[in-house]
Design a protein around this motif. Structure first.
Motif, PDB file in Angstrom:
ATOM      1  N   MET A 261      18.772 -10.865 -14.698  1.00 10.34           N
ATOM      2  CA  MET A 261      18.033 -10.134 -15.443  1.00 10.34           C
ATOM      3  C   MET A 261      17.000  -9.497 -14.679  1.00 10.34           C
ATOM      4  O   MET A 261      16.441  -9.996 -13.703  1.00 10.34           O
ATOM      5  N   LYS A 262      16.561  -8.085 -15.069  1.00 11.87           N
ATOM      6  CA  LYS A 262      15.863  -7.386 -14.428  1.00 11.87           C
ATOM      7  C   LYS A 262      14.447  -7.824 -14.848  1.00 11.87           C
ATOM      8  O   LYS A 262      14.185  -8.330 -15.939  1.00 11.87           O
ATOM      9  N   VAL A 263      13.557  -7.714 -13.946  1.00 10.95           N
ATOM     10  CA  VAL A 263      12.068  -7.992 -13.879  1.00 10.95           C
ATOM     11  C   VAL A 263      11.510  -7.658 -15.098  1.00 10.95           C
ATOM     12  O   VAL A 263      10.651  -8.203 -15.935  1.00 10.95           O
ATOM     13  N   ARG A 264      11.899  -6.229 -15.496  1.00 11.77           N
ATOM     14  CA  ARG A 264      11.093  -5.573 -16.459  1.00 11.77           C
ATOM     15  C   ARG A 264      11.396  -6.494 -17.809  1.00 11.77           C
ATOM     16  O   ARG A 264      10.552  -6.005 -18.811  1.00 11.77           O
ATOM     17  N   GLU A 265      12.498  -6.680 -18.111  1.00 11.07           N
ATOM     18  CA  GLU A 265      12.717  -7.307 -19.359  1.00 11.07           C
ATOM     19  C   GLU A 265      11.811  -8.381 -19.592  1.00 11.07           C
ATOM     20  O   GLU A 265      11.793  -8.809 -20.987  1.00 11.07           O
ATOM     21  N   ASN A 266      11.300  -9.146 -18.820  1.00 16.00           N
ATOM     22  CA  ASN A 266      10.324 -10.240 -18.821  1.00 16.00           C
ATOM     23  C   ASN A 266       9.217  -9.691 -19.601  1.00 16.00           C
ATOM     24  O   ASN A 266       8.252 -10.658 -20.198  1.00 16.00           O
ATOM     25  N   TYR A 267       8.762  -8.308 -19.455  1.00 11.44           N
ATOM     26  CA  TYR A 267       7.472  -7.955 -19.649  1.00 11.44           C
ATOM     27  C   TYR A 267       7.470  -6.953 -20.698  1.00 11.44           C
ATOM     28  O   TYR A 267       6.573  -6.354 -21.212  1.00 11.44           O
TER      29      TYR A 267
ATOM     30  N   GLU B 289       1.715 -11.849 -29.760  1.00  9.40           N
ATOM     31  CA  GLU B 289       0.170 -12.424 -29.885  1.00  9.40           C
ATOM     32  C   GLU B 289      -0.371 -12.561 -28.456  1.00  9.40           C
ATOM     33  O   GLU B 289       0.284 -13.464 -27.480  1.00  9.40           O
ATOM     34  N   LEU B 290      -1.028 -11.568 -27.889  1.00  4.13           N
ATOM     35  CA  LEU B 290      -1.561 -11.646 -26.706  1.00  4.13           C
ATOM     36  C   LEU B 290      -2.131 -13.161 -25.972  1.00  4.13           C
ATOM     37  O   LEU B 290      -2.055 -13.395 -24.888  1.00  4.13           O
ATOM     38  N   GLU B 291      -2.724 -13.889 -27.061  1.00  3.92           N
ATOM     39  CA  GLU B 291      -3.265 -15.068 -26.401  1.00  3.92           C
ATOM     40  C   GLU B 291      -2.221 -16.140 -26.349  1.00  3.92           C
ATOM     41  O   GLU B 291      -2.403 -17.177 -25.357  1.00  3.92           O
ATOM     42  N   LYS B 292      -0.829 -15.712 -26.774  1.00  3.35           N
ATOM     43  CA  LYS B 292       0.214 -16.699 -26.414  1.00  3.35           C
ATOM     44  C   LYS B 292       0.998 -16.047 -24.910  1.00  3.35           C
ATOM     45  O   LYS B 292       1.833 -16.791 -24.556  1.00  3.35           O
ATOM     46  N   LEU B 293       0.509 -15.228 -24.419  1.00  7.27           N
ATOM     47  CA  LEU B 293       1.164 -14.583 -23.238  1.00  7.27           C
ATOM     48  C   LEU B 293       0.299 -14.856 -22.046  1.00  7.27           C
ATOM     49  O   LEU B 293      -0.746 -14.814 -21.979  1.00  7.27           O
ATOM     50  N   SER B 294       0.851 -15.457 -21.103  1.00  9.62           N
ATOM     51  CA  SER B 294       0.321 -15.927 -19.736  1.00  9.62           C
ATOM     52  C   SER B 294      -0.388 -14.719 -19.056  1.00  9.62           C
ATOM     53  O   SER B 294       0.266 -13.574 -18.973  1.00  9.62           O
ATOM     54  N   THR B 295      -1.632 -14.804 -18.753  1.00 10.17           N
ATOM     55  CA  THR B 295      -2.161 -14.069 -17.809  1.00 10.17           C
ATOM     56  C   THR B 295      -2.137 -14.263 -16.144  1.00 10.17           C
ATOM     57  O   THR B 295      -2.460 -13.540 -15.333  1.00 10.17           O
ATOM     58  N   LYS B 296      -1.379 -15.467 -16.062  1.00 15.73           N
ATOM     59  CA  LYS B 296      -0.859 -15.861 -14.726  1.00 15.73           C
ATOM     60  C   LYS B 296       0.190 -15.501 -14.128  1.00 15.73           C
ATOM     61  O   LYS B 296       1.388 -15.490 -15.202  1.00 15.73           O
TER      62      LYS B 296
ATOM     63  N   CYS C 199       9.308   4.444 -25.922  1.00 17.85           N
ATOM     64  CA  CYS C 199       8.120   4.309 -24.786  1.00 17.85           C
ATOM     65  C   CYS C 199       7.393   2.951 -25.143  1.00 17.85           C
ATOM     66  O   CYS C 199       6.670   2.768 -26.196  1.00 17.85           O
ATOM     67  N   PRO C 200       8.216   1.993 -24.562  1.00 18.81           N
ATOM     68  CA  PRO C 200       8.000   0.501 -24.952  1.00 18.81           C
ATOM     69  C   PRO C 200       6.415   0.380 -24.016  1.00 18.81           C
ATOM     70  O   PRO C 200       6.249   1.015 -22.915  1.00 18.81           O
ATOM     71  N   TRP C 201       5.617  -0.828 -24.352  1.00 18.24           N
ATOM     72  CA  TRP C 201       4.821  -1.193 -23.481  1.00 18.24           C
ATOM     73  C   TRP C 201       5.174  -2.424 -22.560  1.00 18.24           C
ATOM     74  O   TRP C 201       6.172  -3.095 -22.902  1.00 18.24           O
ATOM     75  N   TYR C 202       4.716  -2.529 -21.585  1.00 15.90           N
ATOM     76  CA  TYR C 202       5.010  -3.501 -20.714  1.00 15.90           C
ATOM     77  C   TYR C 202       3.555  -4.463 -20.691  1.00 15.90           C
ATOM     78  O   TYR C 202       2.616  -3.752 -20.193  1.00 15.90           O
ATOM     79  N   VAL C 203       3.524  -5.590 -20.672  1.00 13.70           N
ATOM     80  CA  VAL C 203       2.310  -6.585 -20.681  1.00 13.70           C
ATOM     81  C   VAL C 203       2.538  -7.176 -19.338  1.00 13.70           C
ATOM     82  O   VAL C 203       3.553  -8.156 -19.388  1.00 13.70           O
ATOM     83  N   ILE C 204       1.814  -7.111 -18.319  1.00 14.02           N
ATOM     84  CA  ILE C 204       1.829  -7.669 -17.109  1.00 14.02           C
ATOM     85  C   ILE C 204       0.647  -8.738 -16.758  1.00 14.02           C
ATOM     86  O   ILE C 204      -0.382  -8.412 -17.119  1.00 14.02           O
ATOM     87  N   PRO C 205       0.941  -9.828 -16.317  1.00 16.41           N
ATOM     88  CA  PRO C 205      -0.262 -10.701 -16.301  1.00 16.41           C
ATOM     89  C   PRO C 205      -0.911 -10.451 -14.870  1.00 16.41           C
ATOM     90  O   PRO C 205      -0.268 -10.008 -13.845  1.00 16.41           O
ATOM     91  N   ALA C 206      -2.204 -10.397 -14.856  1.00 17.56           N
ATOM     92  CA  ALA C 206      -3.148  -9.742 -14.184  1.00 17.56           C
ATOM     93  C   ALA C 206      -4.023 -10.612 -13.139  1.00 17.56           C
ATOM     94  O   ALA C 206      -5.042 -10.116 -12.642  1.00 17.56           O
ATOM     95  N   ASP C 207      -3.881 -12.021 -13.415  1.00 20.80           N
ATOM     96  CA  ASP C 207      -4.960 -12.780 -12.956  1.00 20.80           C
ATOM     97  C   ASP C 207      -4.788 -12.637 -11.197  1.00 20.80           C
ATOM     98  O   ASP C 207      -5.730 -13.023 -10.492  1.00 20.80           O
ATOM     99  N   ASP C 208      -3.440 -12.618 -10.803  1.00 15.15           N
ATOM    100  CA  ASP C 208      -3.337 -12.427  -9.479  1.00 15.15           C
ATOM    101  C   ASP C 208      -2.740 -10.924  -9.017  1.00 15.15           C
ATOM    102  O   ASP C 208      -1.774 -10.411  -9.499  1.00 15.15           O
ATOM    103  N   LYS C 209      -3.861 -10.466  -8.382  1.00 16.98           N
ATOM    104  CA  LYS C 209      -3.580  -8.789  -8.199  1.00 16.98           C
ATOM    105  C   LYS C 209      -2.684  -8.485  -7.520  1.00 16.98           C
ATOM    106  O   LYS C 209      -1.695  -7.620  -7.686  1.00 16.98           O
TER     107      LYS C 209
END
Length: 300
Positions: free
Chosen positions: A1-7, A14-21, A236-246
């Motif tokens: 699976m390609k990485v981008r498919e995860n995001y 629901e943003l609160e259910k998506l990990s920020t880590k 034009c999809p969105w990608y939501v990336i966890p950002a707690d680890d830069k």
């Protein structure tokens, strides 16, 4: 699976259910090393895309304050030719910009063919910060909008539709639109703001608004969620990336770009025309003989 498919956002989230880590098996140190190679690879794609001269790339970066947008841009695009990537940061609209519609300043900042443009904060501010602080909309002096009560849910739905149409239009005309939301936790934001206050060399990054805007955290999360769900389309999809680890966030971002561009198999260095190709030796001879002639004249 390609990485981008995860995001990639293909269904309502629901943003609160998506990990920020980070949720991939890679350490921060390894992510930094791998990013170096990805950055060089992306810069080579931009070189070829410039010669191909049919596409351009618009990268839309959104995220809460301290999400790491500036450092991500610096680290991911460090290998690029400086003329190949332009960063646009949209602050409070100027009086001149307010004489136009809200998308005007974004239209005029779109990338030229062959180039990358990064919107560091984007046209989505017009359905995020403007929604949290509706006085901004009143400053636009729109017909039939004279008070905050005139700004209805239907108004925001229409504006989201206008943004989708804007993106569809530019995508149809050769601009590859890549939308990234850096998903930061409230606790991590607090740590980063405190770091700006505690470390003298970072004091300049601090603005009182960073603290004041935290009061609206839940509202921002709600409006981000609604905007992402309303405008994440197949084209034009969105990608939501966890950002707690830069470091890991930057790697994921670069990997998504690499996977997207790998599918543009038509982007190639254009072939030299047959007329020019047939005369290459003649042009070479003209240059060499011209240099000899010049040298002979200098010796005389």
């Amino acid at each position: 699976m390609k990485v981008r498919e995860n995001y990639r956002i293909d269904n309502p989230i629901e943003l609160e259910k998506l990990s920020t880590k980070p949720d991939i098996d890679i350490t921060s140190k390894k992510a930094i090393r791998k990013l170096e190679g990805l950055s060089r690879k992306l810069s080579k794609f931009q070189d070829v895309m410039y010669a191909h001269n049919k596409y351009s790339v618009l990268i839309c970066l959104q995220g809460m304050d301290t999400a790491g947008k500036d450092s991500l841009i610096r680290e991911v695009f460090r290998s690029f030719n400086a003329r190949g990537v332009v960063v646009q940061s949209f602050k409070k609209p100027t009086s001149y910009e307010l004489e136009h519609d809200y998308l005007w300043r974004h239209y005029v900042a779109l990338p030229e063919k062959g180039k990358f443009t990064v919107f560091n904060r984007t046209h989505y501010e017009n359905v995020l910060v403007s929604r949290v602080h509706p006085q901004i909309v009143l400053n636009e002096r729109l017909p039939h909008i004279t008070k905050e009560e005139d700004i209805t849910e239907e108004f925001w739905e229409n504006r989201l539709d206008e943004i989708k149409n804007f993106e569809k239009h530019i995508q149809n005309n050769g601009i590859v639109v890549i939308k990234i939301f850096l998903h930061l936790s409230k606790d991590e934001q607090k740590k980063r703001i405190l770091r700006r206050l505690d470390q003298g060399k970072h004091n300049w990054k601090f603005a009182p608004e960073d603290v004041k805007e935290r009061e609206y955290w839940d509202l921002y999360q709600q409006y981000y969620e609604e905007a992402i769900n309303a405008t994440s389309t197949e084209e034009c999809p969105w990608y939501v990336i966890p950002a707690d680890d830069k470091a890991v966030c930057r790697y994921i971002f670069a990997k998504i770009l690499d996977e997207i561009f790998s599918e543009f198999t038509d982007v190639k260095i254009p072939e030299v025309s047959e007329d020019i190709k047939g005369d290459l030796e003649r042009y070479k001879k003209m240059l060499l003989e011209g240099d000899v002639q010049t040298k002979g004249n200098e010796e005389e």
